[in-house]
Write an enzyme that holds these catalytic residues in place. Structure first.
Site, PDB file in Angstrom:
ATOM      1  N   ASP A 190       5.493   7.784   4.480  1.00  0.00           N
ATOM      2  CA  ASP A 190       5.311   9.176   4.070  1.00  0.00           C
ATOM      3  C   ASP A 190       6.608   9.992   4.132  1.00  0.00           C
ATOM      4  O   ASP A 190       6.606  11.167   3.757  1.00  0.00           O
ATOM      5  CB  ASP A 190       4.240   9.855   4.943  1.00  0.00           C
TER       6      ASP A 190
ATOM      7  N   VAL B 290      -2.213  -4.167   8.596  1.00  0.00           N
ATOM      8  CA  VAL B 290      -2.332  -2.936   9.398  1.00  0.00           C
ATOM      9  C   VAL B 290      -2.736  -1.780   8.488  1.00  0.00           C
ATOM     10  O   VAL B 290      -2.034  -1.474   7.515  1.00  0.00           O
ATOM     11  CB  VAL B 290      -0.991  -2.604  10.097  1.00  0.00           C
TER      12      VAL B 290
ATOM     13  N   ARG C  43      -1.881  19.869  -1.097  1.00  0.00           N
ATOM     14  CA  ARG C  43      -2.763  18.974  -0.345  1.00  0.00           C
ATOM     15  C   ARG C  43      -2.232  18.729   1.062  1.00  0.00           C
ATOM     16  O   ARG C  43      -3.016  18.448   1.961  1.00  0.00           O
ATOM     17  CB  ARG C  43      -2.864  17.616  -1.061  1.00  0.00           C
TER      18      ARG C  43
ATOM     19  N   LYS D  45      -1.996  16.936   9.173  1.00  0.00           N
ATOM     20  CA  LYS D  45      -3.068  16.665   8.205  1.00  0.00           C
ATOM     21  C   LYS D  45      -3.732  15.328   8.511  1.00  0.00           C
ATOM     22  O   LYS D  45      -4.959  15.229   8.526  1.00  0.00           O
ATOM     23  CB  LYS D  45      -2.484  16.622   6.781  1.00  0.00           C
ATOM     24  N   ASN D  46      -2.913  14.314   8.751  1.00  0.00           N
ATOM     25  CA  ASN D  46      -3.469  12.967   8.893  1.00  0.00           C
ATOM     26  C   ASN D  46      -4.214  12.753  10.211  1.00  0.00           C
ATOM     27  O   ASN D  46      -4.860  11.729  10.389  1.00  0.00           O
ATOM     28  CB  ASN D  46      -2.372  11.906   8.732  1.00  0.00           C
TER      29      ASN D  46
ATOM     30  N   CYS E 247      -4.104   9.685  -4.046  1.00  0.00           N
ATOM     31  CA  CYS E 247      -2.746   9.588  -4.600  1.00  0.00           C
ATOM     32  C   CYS E 247      -2.582   8.315  -5.419  1.00  0.00           C
ATOM     33  O   CYS E 247      -3.121   7.264  -5.073  1.00  0.00           O
ATOM     34  CB  CYS E 247      -1.721   9.514  -3.473  1.00  0.00           C
TER      35      CYS E 247
ATOM     36  N   ARG F 198      -4.492   0.579  -3.336  1.00  0.00           N
ATOM     37  CA  ARG F 198      -5.184   1.070  -2.142  1.00  0.00           C
ATOM     38  C   ARG F 198      -6.656   0.641  -2.079  1.00  0.00           C
ATOM     39  O   ARG F 198      -7.560   1.470  -2.187  1.00  0.00           O
ATOM     40  CB  ARG F 198      -5.061   2.590  -2.030  1.00  0.00           C
ATOM     41  N   PRO F 199      -6.886  -0.629  -1.887  1.00  0.00           N
ATOM     42  CA  PRO F 199      -8.269  -1.114  -1.826  1.00  0.00           C
ATOM     43  C   PRO F 199      -8.969  -0.688  -0.529  1.00  0.00           C
ATOM     44  O   PRO F 199      -8.350  -0.098   0.355  1.00  0.00           O
ATOM     45  CB  PRO F 199      -8.101  -2.631  -1.868  1.00  0.00           C
TER      46      PRO F 199
HETATM   47  C1  UD1 Z   1      -2.715   6.674   5.834  1.00  0.00           C
HETATM   48  C2  UD1 Z   1      -2.183   8.074   5.638  1.00  0.00           C
HETATM   49  C3  UD1 Z   1      -1.093   8.062   4.584  1.00  0.00           C
HETATM   50  C4  UD1 Z   1      -0.022   7.033   4.953  1.00  0.00           C
HETATM   51  C5  UD1 Z   1      -0.651   5.683   5.238  1.00  0.00           C
HETATM   52  C6  UD1 Z   1       0.348   4.651   5.756  1.00  0.00           C
HETATM   53  C7  UD1 Z   1      -4.006   9.607   6.071  1.00  0.00           C
HETATM   54  C8  UD1 Z   1      -4.976  10.593   5.516  1.00  0.00           C
HETATM   55  N1  UD1 Z   1      -3.245   8.959   5.197  1.00  0.00           N
HETATM   56  O1  UD1 Z   1      -3.276   6.298   4.593  1.00  0.00           O
HETATM   57  O2  UD1 Z   1      -0.532   9.373   4.529  1.00  0.00           O
HETATM   58  O3  UD1 Z   1       0.841   6.897   3.842  1.00  0.00           O
HETATM   59  O4  UD1 Z   1      -1.675   5.808   6.221  1.00  0.00           O
HETATM   60  O5  UD1 Z   1       0.981   5.112   6.920  1.00  0.00           O
HETATM   61  O6  UD1 Z   1      -3.890   9.440   7.282  1.00  0.00           O
HETATM   62  N2  UD1 Z   1      -5.061  -1.497   2.567  1.00  0.00           N
HETATM   63  C9  UD1 Z   1      -5.755  -2.577   2.109  1.00  0.00           C
HETATM   64  N3  UD1 Z   1      -7.111  -2.608   2.288  1.00  0.00           N
HETATM   65  C10 UD1 Z   1      -7.784  -1.585   2.910  1.00  0.00           C
HETATM   66  C11 UD1 Z   1      -7.058  -0.495   3.404  1.00  0.00           C
HETATM   67  C12 UD1 Z   1      -5.676  -0.475   3.219  1.00  0.00           C
HETATM   68  O7  UD1 Z   1      -5.189  -3.495   1.527  1.00  0.00           O
HETATM   69  O8  UD1 Z   1      -9.002  -1.676   3.042  1.00  0.00           O
HETATM   70  C13 UD1 Z   1      -3.582  -1.458   2.373  1.00  0.00           C
HETATM   71  C14 UD1 Z   1      -3.142  -0.290   1.500  1.00  0.00           C
HETATM   72  O9  UD1 Z   1      -3.273  -0.573   0.132  1.00  0.00           O
HETATM   73  C15 UD1 Z   1      -1.707  -0.166   1.931  1.00  0.00           C
HETATM   74  C16 UD1 Z   1      -1.747  -0.520   3.422  1.00  0.00           C
HETATM   75  O10 UD1 Z   1      -2.953  -1.240   3.611  1.00  0.00           O
HETATM   76  O11 UD1 Z   1      -0.886  -1.086   1.269  1.00  0.00           O
HETATM   77  C17 UD1 Z   1      -1.723   0.671   4.364  1.00  0.00           C
HETATM   78  O12 UD1 Z   1      -2.751   1.541   4.007  1.00  0.00           O
HETATM   79  P1  UD1 Z   1      -3.452   2.471   5.090  1.00  0.00           P
HETATM   80  O13 UD1 Z   1      -2.710   2.424   6.366  1.00  0.00           O
HETATM   81  O14 UD1 Z   1      -4.915   2.159   5.069  1.00  0.00           O
HETATM   82  O15 UD1 Z   1      -3.234   3.867   4.465  1.00  0.00           O
HETATM   83  P2  UD1 Z   1      -4.232   5.054   4.473  1.00  0.00           P
HETATM   84  O16 UD1 Z   1      -5.073   5.009   5.706  1.00  0.00           O
HETATM   85  O17 UD1 Z   1      -4.877   5.143   3.137  1.00  0.00           O
END
Ligand code: UD1
Length: 429
Positions: A316, A172, A408, A22-23, A126, A131-132
């Site tokens: 995950d 990251v 999902r 999915k991801n 979710c 998640r900003p």
């Molecule tokens: C993706 C995956 C999700 C997985 C996550 C971490 C998909 C569709 N989803 O989610 O299944 O749990 O990676 O491996 O691929 N953050 C910020 N600012 C931002 C973006 C992120 O602070 O602009 C923080 C998030 O709040 C979190 C961390 O960075 O604490 C990691 O988030 P991120 O890797 O971006 O997760 P997703 O891409 O949403």
């Protein structure tokens, strides 16, 4: 609303086919916005998130065609879907569509790169933390975009196009890495992304973009370099196998006992989690056609884990591993470092009889606890599958409600488990 009923006590034996990830499928589908040609993706899983994203892409003007079958008659195999963004008719991604799934926010990158503007609703998704989207915005601004937040939307423009830059992510982020990498493919000049996510899905997206004509090196390391090109073309790309689904079923076999081949799974995609399972006493064998997972006779040992960006233990799989540790012979500690609110399954596992104490970002699981079936509620995608797994060893019936979360991200979950002997059924209402 559908629920899933699990009657515990059966071991798992047989073969479980692993779906396309999915991801990986989601960002690959979004990459179709970068070209006017066909992007054909093979092995796209049947998931509610894929359908939600198809609605978003269609709204932008993307046509799609399921190869070989009509969408309504697609069987259990992953589908091959051709996406064609011949003309982008709308650069707005509205709230009604984006709020269903956080990853749909990611269209902002390709839209800015190709159309030089985008208006994308801030995401929902979710409930596992705040998640900003600051990293997405900052990295696109570094490429010259001007972005304002207005009425719940990110309104972005880059008159004259995006420009190459050197940008270092302060944290990251998988999503922000996908988006910045896609955006940079059509920027003028060279972009270097430092502290980039190294997840296999980032590499899969980079491979597909390169096949589309992008110039990308370093994907899979923390520094990715992208030389912008004028245009991308179509290609055909197979979505890589889902490492989270693989890890989930490996843990399901570990908790229930048995011997299962996870067909098409690739061990290097989740080596850390497999190593943890071996420490817990599970036998794992890499075969030519997948991964064989066995637990026969002996008990489960407690193992401490901390979630980390790839190649560490994935967040995950944290909920699923916690379900497993409720059956370990001793106490284990699970630390969550990626999301601040990803322990909602703890209360639900407790309803089944698990003994877990929470202290901030750390959960202590006191095993082994005999579990007893109950009605429990799915709270997010990965949490819901941990409840199904707990149900596999609970005495009697466990009913998991709100399974739209499961749909999902897990394709044909009840069919895959019941084909291996589990008593799992969907109750439609
Ligand atoms: C993706 C995956 C999700 C997985 C996550 C971490 C998909 C569709 N989803 O989610 O299944 O749990 O990676 O491996 O691929 N953050 C910020 N600012 C931002 C973006 C992120 O602070 O602009 C923080 C998030 O709040 C979190 C961390 O960075 O604490 C990691 O988030 P991120 O890797 O971006 O997760 P997703 O891409 O949403």
């Amino acid at each position: 609303m559908d629920s899933i009923k699990v009657t515990g006590g059966n071991r798992l034996n047989g073969t479980i086919p692993i779906s396309g990830a999915k991801n990986a499928a989601l960002p690959l589908m979004i990459a179709s916005l970068l070209t006017a040609d066909d992007l054909v993706l093979e092995n796209v899983p049947h998931l509610a998130d894929v359908e939600s994203l198809i609605r978003i892409l269609t709204n932008h003007g993307v046509d799609y065609r399921v190869e070989g079958k009509r969408p309504a008659h697609a069987g259990q195999q992953g589908r091959n879907i051709a996406f064609r963004a011949g003309e982008i008719v709308d650069t707005t991604a509205p709230y009604e569509l984006v709020s269903r799934m956080r990853a749909s926010f990611w269209v902002i990158g390709p839209l800015l790169a190709r159309m030089h503007k985008a208006k994308v609703s801030l995401p929902g998704g979710c409930a596992i933390g705040t998640r900003p989207v600051d990293l997405f915005i900052e990295s696109l601004e570094a490429m010259g975009a001007r972005i304002a937040i207005e009425n719940g939307y990110a309104v972005a423009e880059a008159p004259g196009g995006l420009k190459g830059t050197e940008y270092t992510f302060s944290k990251v982020s998988v999503g922000a890495t996908h988006v910045a990498m896609m955006a940079a493919t059509l920027a003028k000049g060279k972009t270097v992304l430092n502290n980039a996510a190294r997840e296999p899905e980032v590499v899969d997206l980079a491979n597909c973009l390169v096949a589309m004509g992008a110039k990308i090196t370093g994907a899979g390391t923390s520094a990715i370099t992208i030389e912008g090109v004028d245009a991308l073309h179509g290609t055909r790309h197979r979505v890589l196998p889902d490492r989270i689904e693989t890890g989930t079923y490996a843990m399901a076999v570990a908790i229930a006992g048995g011997d299962v081949l996870l067909k098409d799974a690739q061990a290097p995609l989740l080596q850390n989690a497999l190593d943890v399972l071996v420490q817990a006493g599970v036998e794992i064998e890499q075969k030519n056609d997948g991964i064989r997972v066995m637990r026969n006779g002996h008990g489960i040992k407690p193992v401490d884990v901390t979630t980390e960006p790839f190649p560490g233990f994935p967040t995950d799989l944290q909920a699923q591993f916690m379900a497993l540790m409720t059956q370990a012979e001793g106490t284990s500690t699970i630390r969550e470092t990626i999301f601040e609110n990803r322990f909602m399954h703890v209360q639900e596992l407790a309803r089944l009889g698990a003994r877990i104490t929470l202290n901030g970002q750390e959960a202590t699981v006191h095993g082994p606890s005999p579990l007893k079936g109950a009605e429990v509620m799915a709270t997010d995608l990965r949490a819901s599958v941990s409840l199904v797994m707990a149900g596999l060893v609970a005495d009697g019936e466990t009913t998991v409600t709100r399974v739209y979360h499961l749909d999902r991200g897990f394709e044909h979950l009840e069919q895959k488990l019941s084909a291996c002997g589990a008593a799992v059924e969907r109750i439609s209402s």
